[in-house]
Design an enzyme around this catalytic site. Sequence first.
Site, PDB file in Angstrom:
ATOM      1  N   CYS A 150      -4.544  11.817  12.893  1.00 12.57           N
ATOM      2  CA  CYS A 150      -5.130  10.733  12.862  1.00 12.57           C
ATOM      3  C   CYS A 150      -5.295  10.416  14.226  1.00 12.57           C
ATOM      4  O   CYS A 150      -4.363  10.876  15.232  1.00 12.57           O
ATOM      5  CB  CYS A 150      -4.712   9.925  12.099  1.00 12.57           C
ATOM      6  SG  CYS A 150      -3.376   9.362  12.376  1.00 12.57           S
ATOM      7  N   LYS A 182       0.995  -1.304   0.144  1.00 11.30           N
ATOM      8  CA  LYS A 182      -0.029  -0.052   0.264  1.00 11.30           C
ATOM      9  C   LYS A 182       0.592   1.244  -0.207  1.00 11.30           C
ATOM     10  O   LYS A 182       0.455   2.623  -0.851  1.00 11.30           O
ATOM     11  CB  LYS A 182      -0.980  -0.222   1.387  1.00 11.30           C
ATOM     12  CG  LYS A 182      -1.942   1.356   1.747  1.00 11.30           C
ATOM     13  CD  LYS A 182      -2.724   1.077   2.591  1.00 11.30           C
ATOM     14  CE  LYS A 182      -1.678   1.709   4.495  1.00 11.30           C
ATOM     15  NZ  LYS A 182      -0.921   2.709   4.644  1.00 11.30           N
ATOM     16  N   ASN A 183       1.759   1.210   0.941  1.00  9.44           N
ATOM     17  CA  ASN A 183       3.035   2.730   0.925  1.00  9.44           C
ATOM     18  C   ASN A 183       3.864   2.480   0.126  1.00  9.44           C
ATOM     19  O   ASN A 183       4.434   4.039   0.200  1.00  9.44           O
ATOM     20  CB  ASN A 183       2.986   2.439   2.419  1.00  9.44           C
ATOM     21  CG  ASN A 183       2.403   2.925   3.634  1.00  9.44           C
ATOM     22  OD1 ASN A 183       0.691   2.706   2.741  1.00  9.44           O
ATOM     23  ND2 ASN A 183       2.794   2.262   4.803  1.00  9.44           N
ATOM     24  N   ASP A 205       4.701   0.210  11.665  1.00 10.52           N
ATOM     25  CA  ASP A 205       3.698  -0.233  11.774  1.00 10.52           C
ATOM     26  C   ASP A 205       3.742  -1.350  12.100  1.00 10.52           C
ATOM     27  O   ASP A 205       2.503  -1.875  11.273  1.00 10.52           O
ATOM     28  CB  ASP A 205       3.713  -0.216  10.030  1.00 10.52           C
ATOM     29  CG  ASP A 205       3.726   1.184   9.716  1.00 10.52           C
ATOM     30  OD1 ASP A 205       3.609   1.476   7.842  1.00 10.52           O
ATOM     31  OD2 ASP A 205       3.379   2.083  10.136  1.00 10.52           O
ATOM     32  N   ARG A 224      -8.407  -0.809   5.048  1.00 11.81           N
ATOM     33  CA  ARG A 224      -7.574   0.093   4.206  1.00 11.81           C
ATOM     34  C   ARG A 224      -6.167  -0.829   4.236  1.00 11.81           C
ATOM     35  O   ARG A 224      -5.449  -0.249   2.864  1.00 11.81           O
ATOM     36  CB  ARG A 224      -7.574   0.688   4.961  1.00 11.81           C
ATOM     37  CG  ARG A 224      -8.494   2.089   5.985  1.00 11.81           C
ATOM     38  CD  ARG A 224      -8.656   2.826   6.543  1.00 11.81           C
ATOM     39  NE  ARG A 224      -7.507   3.631   5.482  1.00 11.81           N
ATOM     40  CZ  ARG A 224      -6.612   5.317   6.197  1.00 11.81           C
ATOM     41  NH1 ARG A 224      -7.021   5.173   7.520  1.00 11.81           N
ATOM     42  NH2 ARG A 224      -5.693   5.956   5.140  1.00 11.81           N
ATOM     43  N   ARG A 250       0.555  14.482  13.375  1.00 10.15           N
ATOM     44  CA  ARG A 250       0.716  14.018  11.460  1.00 10.15           C
ATOM     45  C   ARG A 250       0.633  15.187  10.916  1.00 10.15           C
ATOM     46  O   ARG A 250       0.336  15.365  10.246  1.00 10.15           O
ATOM     47  CB  ARG A 250      -0.229  13.617  11.431  1.00 10.15           C
ATOM     48  CG  ARG A 250      -0.589  11.818  12.230  1.00 10.15           C
ATOM     49  CD  ARG A 250       0.373  10.668  11.846  1.00 10.15           C
ATOM     50  NE  ARG A 250       0.543  10.355   9.932  1.00 10.15           N
ATOM     51  CZ  ARG A 250       0.263   9.128  10.068  1.00 10.15           C
ATOM     52  NH1 ARG A 250      -0.782   8.728  10.418  1.00 10.15           N
ATOM     53  NH2 ARG A 250       0.138   8.616   8.512  1.00 10.15           N
TER      54      ARG A 250
HETATM   55  C1  EPZ Z   1       4.247   7.056   6.470  1.00  9.98           C
HETATM   56  O1  EPZ Z   1       3.756   7.957   6.913  1.00  9.98           O
HETATM   57  C2  EPZ Z   1       3.224   5.150   6.347  1.00  9.98           C
HETATM   58  N1  EPZ Z   1       2.332   5.785   5.121  1.00  9.98           N
HETATM   59  C3  EPZ Z   1       2.937   5.171   7.650  1.00  9.98           C
HETATM   60  O2  EPZ Z   1       2.381   3.872   7.488  1.00  9.98           O
HETATM   61  C4  EPZ Z   1       4.431   4.978   8.407  1.00  9.98           C
HETATM   62  O3  EPZ Z   1       3.937   4.629   9.436  1.00  9.98           O
HETATM   63  C5  EPZ Z   1       4.900   6.426   8.653  1.00  9.98           C
HETATM   64  O4  EPZ Z   1       5.116   6.526   6.859  1.00  9.98           O
HETATM   65  C6  EPZ Z   1       6.245   5.940   9.293  1.00  9.98           C
HETATM   66  O5  EPZ Z   1       7.056   4.778   8.610  1.00  9.98           O
HETATM   67  C7  EPZ Z   1       2.327   5.809   4.263  1.00  9.98           C
HETATM   68  O6  EPZ Z   1       3.684   5.822   3.923  1.00  9.98           O
HETATM   69  C8  EPZ Z   1       1.366   6.404   3.295  1.00  9.98           C
HETATM   70  P1  EPZ Z   1       6.609  10.443   8.792  1.00  9.98           P
HETATM   71  P2  EPZ Z   1       3.918   9.523   7.337  1.00  9.98           P
HETATM   72  O7  EPZ Z   1       6.387  11.275   7.840  1.00  9.98           O
HETATM   73  O8  EPZ Z   1       4.989   9.671   5.740  1.00  9.98           O
HETATM   74  C9  EPZ Z   1       7.128  14.161  11.651  1.00  9.98           C
HETATM   75  C10 EPZ Z   1       0.987   2.591   7.668  1.00  9.98           C
HETATM   76  O9  EPZ Z   1       0.304   1.637   8.707  1.00  9.98           O
HETATM   77  N2  EPZ Z   1       6.538  14.484  11.008  1.00  9.98           N
HETATM   78  O10 EPZ Z   1       7.564   9.511   8.165  1.00  9.98           O
HETATM   79  O11 EPZ Z   1       3.474  10.487   7.461  1.00  9.98           O
HETATM   80  C11 EPZ Z   1       5.919  12.825  12.063  1.00  9.98           C
HETATM   81  O12 EPZ Z   1       4.717  13.766  13.197  1.00  9.98           O
HETATM   82  C12 EPZ Z   1       0.364   4.112   7.731  1.00  9.98           C
HETATM   83  O13 EPZ Z   1       0.920   2.137   6.728  1.00  9.98           O
HETATM   84  C13 EPZ Z   1       7.238  15.714  11.233  1.00  9.98           C
HETATM   85  O14 EPZ Z   1       6.827  16.023  12.098  1.00  9.98           O
HETATM   86  O15 EPZ Z   1       5.347   9.462   8.274  1.00  9.98           O
HETATM   87  C14 EPZ Z   1       6.580  11.233  12.381  1.00  9.98           C
HETATM   88  O16 EPZ Z   1       6.095  11.230  14.006  1.00  9.98           O
HETATM   89  C15 EPZ Z   1       0.430   4.449   9.370  1.00  9.98           C
HETATM   90  N3  EPZ Z   1       6.844  16.622  10.220  1.00  9.98           N
HETATM   91  C16 EPZ Z   1       7.262  11.621  12.417  1.00  9.98           C
HETATM   92  O17 EPZ Z   1       7.950  12.166  11.307  1.00  9.98           O
HETATM   93  C17 EPZ Z   1       6.554  16.143   8.622  1.00  9.98           C
HETATM   94  O18 EPZ Z   1       5.977  17.107   7.507  1.00  9.98           O
HETATM   95  C18 EPZ Z   1       7.263  10.187  10.566  1.00  9.98           C
HETATM   96  O19 EPZ Z   1       6.106  10.492   9.826  1.00  9.98           O
HETATM   97  C19 EPZ Z   1       6.733  15.345   8.567  1.00  9.98           C
HETATM   98  C20 EPZ Z   1       6.697  13.901   8.908  1.00  9.98           C
END
Ligand code: EPZ
Length: 420
Positions: free
Chosen positions: A117, A22-23, A307, A399, A122
Amino acid sequence: MDKLIITGGVRLDGEIRVSGAKNSALPILAATLLSDTPVTVCNLPHLHDITTMFELFGCMGIDLLVDEKMNVEVHASTIKHLRAPYELVKTMRASILVLGPILARHGRAEVSLPGGCAIGSRPVDLHIRGLQQMGADVIVEDGYIKAVVNGRLKGTKISMDTVTVTGTENILMAATLAEGETIIENAAREPEVVDLAECLITMGAKISGHGTGTIRIQGVKKLKGCSYTVLPDRIEAGTYLIATAATQGRIRLKDVQPDIMDAILVKLREAGATIEWGKDWIELNMHGQKPKAVDLKTAPFPAMPTDIQAQFTALNAIAEGTGHVTETIFENRFMHIQEMKRMGADVTIEGNTVIVRGVNKLKAAPVMATDLRASASLVIAGLVADGNTEIERIYHIDRGYECIEEKLRQLGANIQRIAG
Ligand code: EPZ
């Protein structure tokens, strides 16, 4: 709302195919918006999030051809609206991934700010800041991210404060059409980022360093259509391996990529599993033994994926000994803990660590799914609990897990979906 009813106590035993990731599928579908000519994406999983992305494309007036195997041909040149509306973005945060491609290809984009969420606030500040550093004017107004750039984005060096998967992906996609070189430092190294980069290269992008912390992109004027097959889902694969270990069973996974699953496989061996694998298969066998409790700490790839932590917590709940599970990525990813307690799990939260003392048996109870991976952990708990566990709000599961009850039934599980 549909619910799942699981009668626990069955040892999983059998073989299943792992679906496309998915990701990886979501950013690659967004990348199709960069091309003037059709892009075909294959091995898409049959998931609600994928159909949400199709709906989003439909909203923007983009023509799609989807075949019965869920391969899709995207004709991005037919795009009519450069706006991703709140009604859709609120159901899937990953919609933010269209921001970079639409801005880079058309010079302006309007994407609803994804809300928080269940697992955390996020924020998307790093997505926005990166595009601003590339010369875009970006404001947040009326709940929308409104971005515009005169001419092309400009390549530059961008150092990400935090490792962000979709943040890296948005900037990577935007940079492919920018003028000059973009360097992304502290980039995410996840296999799904690498898969996106490989797809972009197939479309004519000039990218190097993907899979490391520093990605270099030389902007080009245009990207062309191609056909690309999405890599297997390592989180789905890990979930079924953990479910099999928890039930003391045996499984063979097909169409999987073992070399992107080291952290998960090492931990399952620590739990007492025998694991063998080849190019595209993995076999796990517990030889009827109870798993041993394991300690883990989530972190960006190649460390333990966030995850998969809830699923390992479910394993620890019925393991020999005590396991410590520490979450370092999201601030609220322990929603499954209260639900597991209702099933008799002996779990204590201390800060960002869950201490899980293995119990002999869990007891079936009505529980509620709260997010995608938490719901997978409740399925695992239901598989090992005495009695019939009812899991509500399973749209969360739909999902991220293709045909979960069919795949579990193929492994011998006693599981029914009750339409609600
Ligand atoms: C991706 O989400 C995945 N989703 C998530 O999978 C996964 O848990 C996550 O990466 C971490 O591996 C997809 O790829 C569609 P991040 P993402 O930005 O990109 C902070 C699932 O279960 N952050 O890597 O949204 C954030 O708060 C989902 O399939 C900022 O501060 O996660 C977090 O603490 C859930 N500012 C950390 O970075 C930003 O602009 C990592 O989040 C962006 C992120």
